[in-house]
Design a protein around this motif. Structure first.
Motif, PDB file in Angstrom:
ATOM      1  N   ASN A 119      -4.107   1.343  -2.558  1.00 14.31           N
ATOM      2  CA  ASN A 119      -4.090   0.076  -1.815  1.00 14.31           C
ATOM      3  C   ASN A 119      -3.738  -1.158  -2.616  1.00 14.31           C
ATOM      4  O   ASN A 119      -3.584  -2.226  -2.064  1.00 14.31           O
ATOM      5  CB  ASN A 119      -5.441  -0.134  -1.134  1.00 14.31           C
ATOM      6  N   ASN A 120      -3.630  -1.012  -3.935  1.00 15.99           N
ATOM      7  CA  ASN A 120      -3.346  -2.203  -4.747  1.00 15.99           C
ATOM      8  C   ASN A 120      -2.066  -1.977  -5.544  1.00 15.99           C
ATOM      9  O   ASN A 120      -2.075  -1.874  -6.756  1.00 15.99           O
ATOM     10  CB  ASN A 120      -4.539  -2.477  -5.677  1.00 15.99           C
ATOM     11  N   VAL A 121      -0.967  -1.897  -4.816  1.00 11.49           N
ATOM     12  CA  VAL A 121       0.309  -1.589  -5.452  1.00 11.49           C
ATOM     13  C   VAL A 121       1.086  -2.891  -5.625  1.00 11.49           C
ATOM     14  O   VAL A 121       1.059  -3.764  -4.758  1.00 11.49           O
ATOM     15  CB  VAL A 121       1.103  -0.590  -4.583  1.00 11.49           C
ATOM     16  N   LYS A 122       1.736  -3.034  -6.770  1.00 15.91           N
ATOM     17  CA  LYS A 122       2.525  -4.235  -7.060  1.00 15.91           C
ATOM     18  C   LYS A 122       3.997  -3.852  -7.124  1.00 15.91           C
ATOM     19  O   LYS A 122       4.394  -2.998  -7.935  1.00 15.91           O
ATOM     20  CB  LYS A 122       2.100  -4.835  -8.409  1.00 15.91           C
ATOM     21  N   LEU A 123       4.787  -4.501  -6.272  1.00  9.13           N
ATOM     22  CA  LEU A 123       6.222  -4.202  -6.222  1.00  9.13           C
ATOM     23  C   LEU A 123       7.019  -5.305  -6.898  1.00  9.13           C
ATOM     24  O   LEU A 123       6.616  -6.472  -6.878  1.00  9.13           O
ATOM     25  CB  LEU A 123       6.706  -4.109  -4.771  1.00  9.13           C
ATOM     26  N   GLU A 124       8.176  -4.948  -7.430  1.00 11.96           N
ATOM     27  CA  GLU A 124       9.032  -5.958  -8.061  1.00 11.96           C
ATOM     28  C   GLU A 124       9.546  -6.946  -7.011  1.00 11.96           C
ATOM     29  O   GLU A 124       9.608  -6.652  -5.809  1.00 11.96           O
ATOM     30  CB  GLU A 124      10.200  -5.294  -8.806  1.00 11.96           C
TER      31      GLU A 124
ATOM     32  N   LYS B 111       0.862  -1.184   0.000  1.00 15.49           N
ATOM     33  CA  LYS B 111       0.000   0.000   0.000  1.00 15.49           C
ATOM     34  C   LYS B 111       0.891   1.224   0.000  1.00 15.49           C
ATOM     35  O   LYS B 111       2.006   1.190   0.527  1.00 15.49           O
ATOM     36  CB  LYS B 111      -0.876   0.020   1.248  1.00 15.49           C
ATOM     37  N   VAL B 112       0.354   2.280  -0.563  1.00 19.34           N
ATOM     38  CA  VAL B 112       1.127   3.508  -0.637  1.00 19.34           C
ATOM     39  C   VAL B 112       0.270   4.665  -0.134  1.00 19.34           C
ATOM     40  O   VAL B 112      -0.941   4.691  -0.345  1.00 19.34           O
ATOM     41  CB  VAL B 112       1.579   3.730  -2.105  1.00 19.34           C
ATOM     42  N   LYS B 113       0.918   5.585   0.573  1.00 19.32           N
ATOM     43  CA  LYS B 113       0.214   6.807   0.974  1.00 19.32           C
ATOM     44  C   LYS B 113       0.895   7.991   0.311  1.00 19.32           C
ATOM     45  O   LYS B 113       2.131   8.127   0.386  1.00 19.32           O
ATOM     46  CB  LYS B 113       0.259   6.977   2.493  1.00 19.32           C
ATOM     47  N   VAL B 114       0.087   8.788  -0.355  1.00 22.25           N
ATOM     48  CA  VAL B 114       0.623   9.953  -1.057  1.00 22.25           C
ATOM     49  C   VAL B 114       0.084  11.204  -0.363  1.00 22.25           C
ATOM     50  O   VAL B 114      -1.116  11.290  -0.079  1.00 22.25           O
ATOM     51  CB  VAL B 114       0.210   9.945  -2.541  1.00 22.25           C
ATOM     52  N   TYR B 115       0.981  12.132  -0.081  1.00 19.40           N
ATOM     53  CA  TYR B 115       0.593  13.304   0.703  1.00 19.40           C
ATOM     54  C   TYR B 115       0.621  14.570  -0.132  1.00 19.40           C
ATOM     55  O   TYR B 115       1.450  14.728  -1.014  1.00 19.40           O
ATOM     56  CB  TYR B 115       1.546  13.461   1.890  1.00 19.40           C
TER      57      TYR B 115
ATOM     58  N   ASP C 274       3.398  -8.518   6.437  1.00 18.71           N
ATOM     59  CA  ASP C 274       2.087  -8.881   5.887  1.00 18.71           C
ATOM     60  C   ASP C 274       1.296  -7.685   5.412  1.00 18.71           C
ATOM     61  O   ASP C 274       0.217  -7.833   4.838  1.00 18.71           O
ATOM     62  CB  ASP C 274       1.273  -9.617   6.959  1.00 18.71           C
ATOM     63  N   ASN C 275       1.776  -6.525   5.703  1.00 18.92           N
ATOM     64  CA  ASN C 275       1.061  -5.308   5.312  1.00 18.92           C
ATOM     65  C   ASN C 275       2.093  -4.220   5.033  1.00 18.92           C
ATOM     66  O   ASN C 275       2.354  -3.357   5.857  1.00 18.92           O
ATOM     67  CB  ASN C 275       0.102  -4.899   6.442  1.00 18.92           C
ATOM     68  N   LEU C 276       2.679  -4.316   3.848  1.00 17.53           N
ATOM     69  CA  LEU C 276       3.735  -3.363   3.499  1.00 17.53           C
ATOM     70  C   LEU C 276       3.112  -2.008   3.158  1.00 17.53           C
ATOM     71  O   LEU C 276       2.222  -1.932   2.320  1.00 17.53           O
ATOM     72  CB  LEU C 276       4.509  -3.864   2.281  1.00 17.53           C
ATOM     73  N   VAL C 277       3.588  -0.973   3.828  1.00 23.69           N
ATOM     74  CA  VAL C 277       3.061   0.367   3.579  1.00 23.69           C
ATOM     75  C   VAL C 277       4.224   1.314   3.318  1.00 23.69           C
ATOM     76  O   VAL C 277       5.192   1.356   4.095  1.00 23.69           O
ATOM     77  CB  VAL C 277       2.252   0.883   4.795  1.00 23.69           C
TER      78      VAL C 277
END
Ligand code: ATP
Ligand code: MG
Length: 555
Positions: free
Chosen positions: A502-507, A467-471, A536-539
């Motif tokens: 919330n639906n981010v895909k990382l390499e 998941k990513v938060k953008v400010y 389990d919950n990468l942010v």
């Protein structure tokens, strides 16, 4: 950082003269926060200046808590301040506390009474204020001003011994109710406050006022240059008056202009309101201008310091822009962040002519700015994710990313040509199909064929969810205050300052991602793992995007 060269301003000019003339041999400064909240980036200016001067002159800088206001202060704030100063990279032994000097301060007050320069006043706060006069009208003497020294000594002792209720009496300096400087009109030195202090517990029921305490603290610690913000300029005559009456070591107070930053506020009291009213998650919410907020967002301490030092030190209040601060953040991160591929808004890309059972690892540079950071291996396979907006069905002529019939480069991997798409019943593209050219491995073609666009991707099978938060800016207005002294800045809060993705895909290499590492998600910005992130919950928090919009000439 080379502090010897970094800091040159009117304050260091004064220090240079003082060293030359032999007035001082060793320079001692201090950073004196009140532990009534978390530090903000404005404080960082004072920290960088005071600790920086100590480093420049091989001197000493004390971290001293101005803990004279027990009702507003606590140990949580003390600990956060110690942590923040250390995080900025400055060293000190143990913090010092004004409360350790309460006995000495009391003795100095007794001395002042004995000199006939202080008296106990029975007037209440409201009356004292009324009698103080205004900028255009002089003040009026209190009817208690002419008490004898003996009487004052007894009453002051009684104040200390807890014989009176809060607000019943105060100790005031006896200076001049006609002074054009309001601060000199018999300022209050002590008030009665039956409050528990986080360090001295219930020992005291009288507490010193800022103006009285501050100069004494500086004097006790042999501070050579007491550097403070401009609003204390009018207090300097009082600072000097106290030390002169007591004939004790006399530091020199020097004022400089405070740091203001656009689109935010710089007052612990007001920042506390944002926390208390849940406009932000806490003091370390990444939208806050606090040191802890900036840390959580991923700002590197060196970038903050470079920004502060780039501003210089002067006497004119002004606003620094967020873009200016971000410029230094990007400059640092460009050199010190690991590049990875992350797809923030994924759509499937299927390579029809790639074997379903095949899987490769392509090599990618960790940082094109620094070869010493080496390479990493990124998994590649038949089904990938790409960004939705890297594909357009009806693309205009100048669109160089993917569209049907067009060839683009998959970063670090192959050239692909889009063939067709699959849509759901409402016409939304669900899968994009393409073919790859196996002779373009590494992202370049032996026949010299060029492509205009390069897009990033993540192997679907190997991808890691995050998941990513953008400010965005915390306030809508450059100066969030509509008027002075009010809490109206709340009206100017930016309601869209936080975006959740919330639906981010990382390499695949991010399986080993670290909290301490700075990442550039290529083409997307700089990111740092949030402190509350777990396996389990990468942010990740976006530190800053990639676009530099700071115009240097407006500096
Ligand atoms: P606040 O109103 O945010 O509580 P303050 O000035 O009351 O600020 P202190 O804890 O007394 O906070 O601050 C410690 C030191 O930091 C003081 O010397 C003060 O002058 C300095 N300081 C506070 N805000 C700024 C700022 N915006 N720019 C530069 N220095 C600052
Ligand atoms: Mg304050």
């Amino acid at each position: 950082m080379n502090y010897k060269e970094l800091i040159n301003n009117f304050i260091t000019d004064t220090i240079d003269k003082d060293l030359e003339s032999g007035k001082h041999k060793i320079i001692i400064t201090r950073f004196p926060p009140e532990p009534n909240g978390y530090l903000h980036i404005g404080h960082a200016k004072s920290i960088c200046l005071n600790f920086g001067i100590a480093l420049k002159y091989d001197g000493i800088c004390n971290l001293r808590f101005d803990d004279t206001n027990p009702e507003k202060e606590n140990i949580e704030y003390v600990n956060s301040i110690v942590k923040d100063v250390r995080w900025l990279g400055f060293k000190f032994d143990e913090p010092l506390y004004a409360s350790d000097y309460f006995d000495m301060m009391y003795d100095y007050a007794v001395q002042l009474i004995k000199l006939g320069k202080a008296y106990v006043d029975d007037q209440d706060a409201k009356t004292i204020k009324e009698f103080r006069g205004t900028l255009t009208e002089h003040g009026t003497n209190s009817p208690f001003r002419d008490r004898t020294i003996e009487e004052n000594l007894i009453l002051f002792q009684n104040m200390k011994d807890g014989k009176y209720k809060d607000g019943e009496k105060v100790l005031r300096a006896k200076i001049d109710m006609h002074s054009p400087n309001m601060n000199m009109r018999d300022p209050v030195l002590y008030r009665i406050l039956h409050a528990h202090h986080h360090r001295t517990k219930n020992k005291w029921c009288i507490y010193p006022m800022y103006d009285w305490a501050h100069g004494l603290e500086d004097s006790i610690e042999n501070i050579t240059h007491s550097i403070c913000t401009l609003e204390f300029e009018d207090h300097r005559p009082l600072y000097d008056w106290f030390l002169k009456q007591l004939k004790i070591y006399h530091p020199q107070q020097i004022e400089f202009s405070r740091l203001n930053l656009e689109y935010t506020i710089m007052s612990k009291r007001h920042l506390k309101l944002l926390v208390d009213e849940n406009h932000v998650s806490n003091w370390d919410d990444p939208r806050m201008p606090t040191i802890s907020g900036l840390r959580r967002k991923g700002y590197p301490p060196d970038a903050i310091k470079e920004f502060i030092y780039s501003l210089g030190v002067g006497k004119n209040d002004g606003y620094a822009s967020i873009e200016h601060l971000e410029y230094f953040v990007r400059k640092y991160l460009n050199k010190n962040s690991k590049r990875i591929m992350a797809v923030l808004d994924p759509v499937k890309l299927i390579i029809d002519n790639y074997d379903e059972n095949k899987f490769e690892e392509v090599e990618a540079k960790n940082n094109p700015e620094d070869d010493s950071l080496g390479f990493r291996k990124v998994s590649f396979s038949k089904e990938l994710y790409i960004e939705k907006d890297d594909f357009m069905e009806d693309a205009p002529r100048k669109y160089f990313r993917l569209s049907i019939g067009k060839e683009v480069r998959l970063l670090h991997a192959y050239y692909i040509t889009c063939t067709h798409v699959e849509k759901d019943s409402s016409g939304v593209v669900k899968k994009i199909h393409c073919r790859y050219d196996s002779k373009t491995r590494g992202g370049w073609s032996e026949d010299g064929r060029k492509v205009k666009g390069t897009i990033h991707w993540v192997s679907a099978r190997h991808s890691i969810n995050a998941k990513v938060k953008v400010y965005d800016k915390l306030f809508n207005k450059m100066n969030p205050y509509d008027s002075d002294q009010k809490n109206d800045f709340i009206n100017n809060l930016n309601q869209n300052s936080l975006k959740h993705i919330n639906n981010v895909k990382l390499e695949s290499s991010m399986i080993n991602s670290l909290k301490s590492e700075y990442y550039q998600f290529v083409r997307k910005g700089y990111f740092k793992m949030d402190k509350d992130s777990d396996k389990d919950n990468l942010v990740f928090n976006q530190i800053v995007n990639l676009r530099d919009s700071w115009k240097k000439h407006t500096k």
